[in-house]
Enzyme design. Sequence first.
Site, mmCIF file in Angstrom:
data_model
loop_
_atom_site.group_PDB
_atom_site.id
_atom_site.type_symbol
_atom_site.label_atom_id
_atom_site.label_comp_id
_atom_site.label_asym_id
_atom_site.label_seq_id
_atom_site.Cartn_x
_atom_site.Cartn_y
_atom_site.Cartn_z
ATOM 1 C CG ASP A 281 3.850 6.202 -1.227
ATOM 2 O OD1 ASP A 281 3.833 7.359 -0.781
ATOM 3 O OD2 ASP A 281 3.063 5.782 -2.098
ATOM 4 C CG HIS B 100 -0.336 0.458 2.493
ATOM 5 N ND1 HIS B 100 -0.203 1.789 2.840
ATOM 6 C CD2 HIS B 100 0.182 -0.239 3.535
ATOM 7 C CE1 HIS B 100 0.363 1.880 4.026
ATOM 8 N NE2 HIS B 100 0.609 0.659 4.470
ATOM 9 C CB CYS B 101 1.229 4.179 -1.870
ATOM 10 S SG CYS B 101 -0.290 4.469 -2.790
ATOM 11 C CB VAL B 102 -0.137 8.254 0.529
ATOM 12 C CG1 VAL B 102 -0.902 9.273 1.366
ATOM 13 C CG2 VAL B 102 1.359 8.467 0.689
#
Length: 505
Positions: free
Chosen positions: A496, A26-28
């Site tokens: 990320d 996952h990222c932001v």
Amino acid sequence: MADFTEDAQKLLKEIGGKENINAVTHCVTRMRFVLNDSEKANVKTIEEIPSVKGTFTQAGQFQVIIGNRVADFYNEFAKISGHEGVSKDEAKEAAKQNQNWFQRSSSVMAEIFSPIIPAIVVGGLILGFRNILEGIEIQRLGQLIVDGAPAVTKAGEPIYNTIVDVNQFWAGVNHFLWLIGEAIFHFLPVGITWSVTKKMGTTQILGIVLGITLVSPQLLNAYGVAESAAAGEIPFWDFGFFTIDMIGYQAQVIPAILAGLVLAYSEIFWRKKVPDAISMIFVPLLSLIPAVIIAHVVLGPIGWKIGQWISAGVMAGLTSSVNWLFGALFGALYSPLVITGLHHMTNAIDLQLISDFNGTILWPMIALSNIAQGSAVLAILFLHRGDKQEEQISLPSMISAYLGVTEPAMFGINIKYLYPFVAGMIGSGLAGMFSVAMGVTANSIGVGGLPGILSIKTDSMLMFGIAMAIAVAVPIFLTILFEKNNIFAQAEGSVDEDSPIIGKV
């Protein structure tokens, strides 16, 4: 606090179950899945899950937009799916199974440029600022005086002072900033060859040395090749029965990438062949020297020959009966020329047009290309608003492009995603077609981007203003359209670096 258990269970089911997940991260704001079979994901049903804000596929990853609570959703999904953690690099490698050769090539390019993006962004802002200081004539500052006489153009029009002409402080600032600008752009091949060796896992100092041999002060600067070639004054190494032109690769990208790959693959090859006892001596020697020779014997002549063909083609197109069509093609293809470094050749054509016709219709298209690529970044800035990490690159890149320096915009954002780059090319092509069809003419080569209108002849300013509007509106519209409909979304998006990664079956 929201309970994501039910939504996570639904997502796991609709994505094809645990057995369809190769890796997940996952990222932001997004969950990023590498699926074994992307066709098994029920996109419509997934987007109906309350926690899901939307989905799209990019760089071989199926991405599910969750929002700011993505970390909590991720943790709940990890418990339900039962995946074990994997490394960041393993997840990237897993995603490549869903990519074609072009997507993989784009990912490699993104990985090569990623480490040098901060320098390119800084350099772009510096060059844009210097464009304002030294390139914009300001009537209020008075007419330029040369050898005691007011300066005028060949048409007899007055030449006005720039900021550096009347203010010694800003002249000093402008001169000093070129120290940084030159280091970043003229010596860009050094950073590229270093980054290639870093990515390939080979000796990075050899990459740096190779890059230096491409931009050494001993060589004819790339920016002066066209003029020197016309005068027959290109220096060369004389080996008795053959010669090699001493031409530099300042600011050029493709030759540096190819030379870096030659070096890296040579080193990998010789590591396997040379015994460990003498590898420290012979592996660098047998890798570096052939790479330098190939760069100057093969890549150099081929690159400049292509450049000469392009120059001849541009001149023929501008003087043809279908120059409006040429305007569309040149406008669309100028950005790829910048990537190769072959855009330097257009300066000679501009100067020839100015000499023959007291102005150039080529240069306005270059300014419009700057604006188009900057507008594509503006659209990305809007679409990805809230992504603070990406905004650190996109915002200064957009400003830089609007001031006439597009490398940060292209290498930092547009090429990475691909679809904004294509949108910028299309917008630039349409603007270029309109500009040429209307006969928009510049007095001379000047500042690119939005300030470029100051270099346009007075009777062409209105039409150039319309062309600028096209170069702004079309890339913004197309970038939004392409992202919403997953068109041309083939290159790797932002990642990320500190995001945790879980899962690999």
